[in-house]
Design a protein around this motif. Structure first.
Motif, mmCIF file in Angstrom:
data_model
loop_
_atom_site.group_PDB
_atom_site.id
_atom_site.type_symbol
_atom_site.label_atom_id
_atom_site.label_comp_id
_atom_site.label_asym_id
_atom_site.label_seq_id
_atom_site.Cartn_x
_atom_site.Cartn_y
_atom_site.Cartn_z
ATOM 1 N N ALA A 105 0.826 -1.206 0.000
ATOM 2 C CA ALA A 105 0.000 0.000 0.000
ATOM 3 C C ALA A 105 0.862 1.259 0.000
ATOM 4 O O ALA A 105 0.573 2.228 -0.714
ATOM 5 C CB ALA A 105 -0.919 -0.007 1.217
ATOM 6 N N GLU A 106 1.952 1.252 0.785
ATOM 7 C CA GLU A 106 2.847 2.406 0.814
ATOM 8 C C GLU A 106 3.543 2.604 -0.525
ATOM 9 O O GLU A 106 3.699 3.730 -0.994
ATOM 10 C CB GLU A 106 3.891 2.227 1.917
ATOM 11 N N ALA A 107 3.961 1.480 -1.118
ATOM 12 C CA ALA A 107 4.638 1.570 -2.421
ATOM 13 C C ALA A 107 3.674 2.038 -3.498
ATOM 14 O O ALA A 107 4.021 2.871 -4.350
ATOM 15 C CB ALA A 107 5.233 0.217 -2.784
ATOM 16 N N ALA A 108 2.451 1.492 -3.496
ATOM 17 C CA ALA A 108 1.465 1.863 -4.509
ATOM 18 C C ALA A 108 1.100 3.338 -4.435
ATOM 19 O O ALA A 108 0.839 3.982 -5.458
ATOM 20 C CB ALA A 108 0.211 1.004 -4.360
ATOM 21 N N GLY A 109 1.087 3.881 -3.220
ATOM 22 C CA GLY A 109 0.742 5.293 -3.057
ATOM 23 C C GLY A 109 1.901 6.232 -3.245
ATOM 24 O O GLY A 109 1.726 7.455 -3.183
ATOM 25 N N GLY A 110 3.100 5.673 -3.468
ATOM 26 C CA GLY A 110 4.269 6.511 -3.669
ATOM 27 C C GLY A 110 4.841 7.091 -2.393
ATOM 28 O O GLY A 110 5.743 7.934 -2.431
ATOM 29 N N GLU A 111 4.337 6.638 -1.227
ATOM 30 C CA GLU A 111 4.848 7.149 0.046
ATOM 31 C C GLU A 111 6.294 6.710 0.261
ATOM 32 O O GLU A 111 7.090 7.437 0.869
ATOM 33 C CB GLU A 111 3.973 6.650 1.197
ATOM 34 N N ARG A 112 6.602 5.498 -0.187
ATOM 35 C CA ARG A 112 7.975 5.003 -0.163
ATOM 36 C C ARG A 112 8.368 4.655 -1.593
ATOM 37 O O ARG A 112 7.546 4.139 -2.359
ATOM 38 C CB ARG A 112 8.105 3.743 0.708
ATOM 39 N N VAL A 113 9.608 4.938 -1.926
ATOM 40 C CA VAL A 113 10.105 4.574 -3.257
ATOM 41 C C VAL A 113 10.709 3.175 -3.143
ATOM 42 O O VAL A 113 11.810 3.004 -2.621
ATOM 43 C CB VAL A 113 11.158 5.579 -3.764
ATOM 44 N N VAL A 114 9.945 2.201 -3.610
ATOM 45 C CA VAL A 114 10.388 0.808 -3.599
ATOM 46 C C VAL A 114 10.526 0.365 -5.047
ATOM 47 O O VAL A 114 9.578 0.494 -5.829
ATOM 48 C CB VAL A 114 9.379 -0.106 -2.860
ATOM 49 N N VAL A 115 11.700 -0.138 -5.420
ATOM 50 C CA VAL A 115 11.943 -0.476 -6.819
ATOM 51 C C VAL A 115 12.319 -1.944 -6.975
ATOM 52 O O VAL A 115 12.843 -2.572 -6.056
ATOM 53 C CB VAL A 115 13.051 0.413 -7.437
#
Length: 339
Positions: A105-115
């Motif tokens: 959810a955090e990654a999908a919302g762009g709150e964290r940059v996860v690559v």
């Protein structure tokens, strides 16, 4: 097979094309070139749901398909966007598929940059990960484990397509690692994500190829020699026509791979490999021709042609040796392996 876009898909393509035209202009790209990351553009895309486009609604995303992601990636490629859109979108979907709901959810919302790292780690280090120099965390295959590794961003590698690429350690001091999956499950999740990365990156390369060709054509129409535009010379018309066929083909194979994926066809991974190999090759070809059309000006930093060539060459190497991929595609075609 029907590759005609729906009305909703056309709206997605047009909306994001406007955003990238506004927020990823040549001036913005040059301003972000040193770091390879444009925080303001990232915030705008996150606010529009671009990162979580293919993540199910129950996991914090929009529940869209990879055709929609391909359209957004194509627009990003055209404008050389300095954000890890594809790597982040693939990572968010992988986390959702693996059931890591909180981080997904955090990654999908762009709150964290996860690559997502498109190549397996070597000795516990994910090599040359796009946005590895700015990402909060990296998803990579480390041996038999699929690992989510958070830690300090790596040191950016210069002159690698201004993508903020960097090596990221997956274990050791200062790294917080979380095993997302192990064994066969880890391999299956990573391979599926790698194939998704290929099809979305193919779309970005198709956008690069199309825009590099457009830049070349515009210059050929205005630059004059012997009192006429250089675009009137057959020596330029022929290679431009050949490049146009390659660029159009790149768009088609990328969208076809995404369509096969969204329609659940078993052939989509092979189609994704072909799409990436062809589109990445076409992006380099069109960018090189763009430099050629500009002549000596193409090699100067003041002109945009060199930006497209640098990004295209770096992206093509993102999954390893391009020639090896073509060999794997050929082996698959005759039933001797998988790409």
């Amino acid at each position: 097979m029907d590759l005609e876009l729906t009305a909703d898909q056309r709206d997605v393509a047009e909306a994001f094309a406007r955003v990238f035209a506004r927020d990823s202009s040549a001036e913005r790209v040059r301003a972000a070139e040193a770091s390879g990351f444009d925080p303001a553009l990232w915030k705008a895309l996150a606010g529009m749901g671009a990162v979580g486009l293919t993540v199910p609604a129950g996991a914090g995303g929009s529940g869209g398909g990879f055709v929609e992601l391909a359209l957004v990636a194509e627009a990003a490629g055209r404008r050389l966007a300095c954000v890890p859109l594809v790597e982040a979108a693939v990572a968010a979907r992988l986390l959702a598929d693996a059931g890591v709901a909180d981080v997904a959810a955090e990654a999908a919302g762009g709150e964290r940059v996860v690559v997502f790292a498109a190549r397996p780690a070597v000795a516990g280090v994910a090599r040359l990960v796009p946005a590895g120099a700015v990402a909060d965390a990296v998803l990579a295959l480390d041996g038999d484990d699929l690992v989510l590794a958070a830690g300090a961003p790596g040191q950016p590698v210069r002159d690698l397509g201004f993508q903020a690429a960097a090596d990221r350690p997956l274990r050791g001091d200062g790294v917080e690692s979380r095993v997302v999956a192990s064994g066969a499950e880890a391999g299956e999740l990573w391979t599926r994500s790698r194939d998704r990365w290929r099809l979305a990156t193919a779309a970005a390369c198709a956008g690069m190829a199309a825009e590099a060709l457009d830049v070349a054509v515009r210059y050929a129409a205005q630059r004059e020699q012997f009192g006429v535009p250089i675009g009137s010379f057959q020596a330029l018309q022929q290679p431009l026509a050949d490049a146009a066929m390659a660029a159009d083909g790149a768009v088609l194979v990328a969208r076809e791979a995404a369509w096969r994926h969204d329609n659940g066809l078993d052939s989509w991974p092979a189609a994704a490999a072909v799409a990436f190999a062809h589109a990445a090759e076409s992006a380099v070809r069109c960018a090189e021709l763009c430099l050629h059309v500009h002549g000596g000006y193409g090699y100067t930093l003041e002109y945009d042609a060199q930006l497209y060539l640098r990004r295209a060459k770096a992206t093509r190497l993102g999954a390893g040796d391009p020639d090896l991929l073509w060999e794997q595609i050929g082996a698959t075609a005759i039933g001797k392996g998988a790409p």
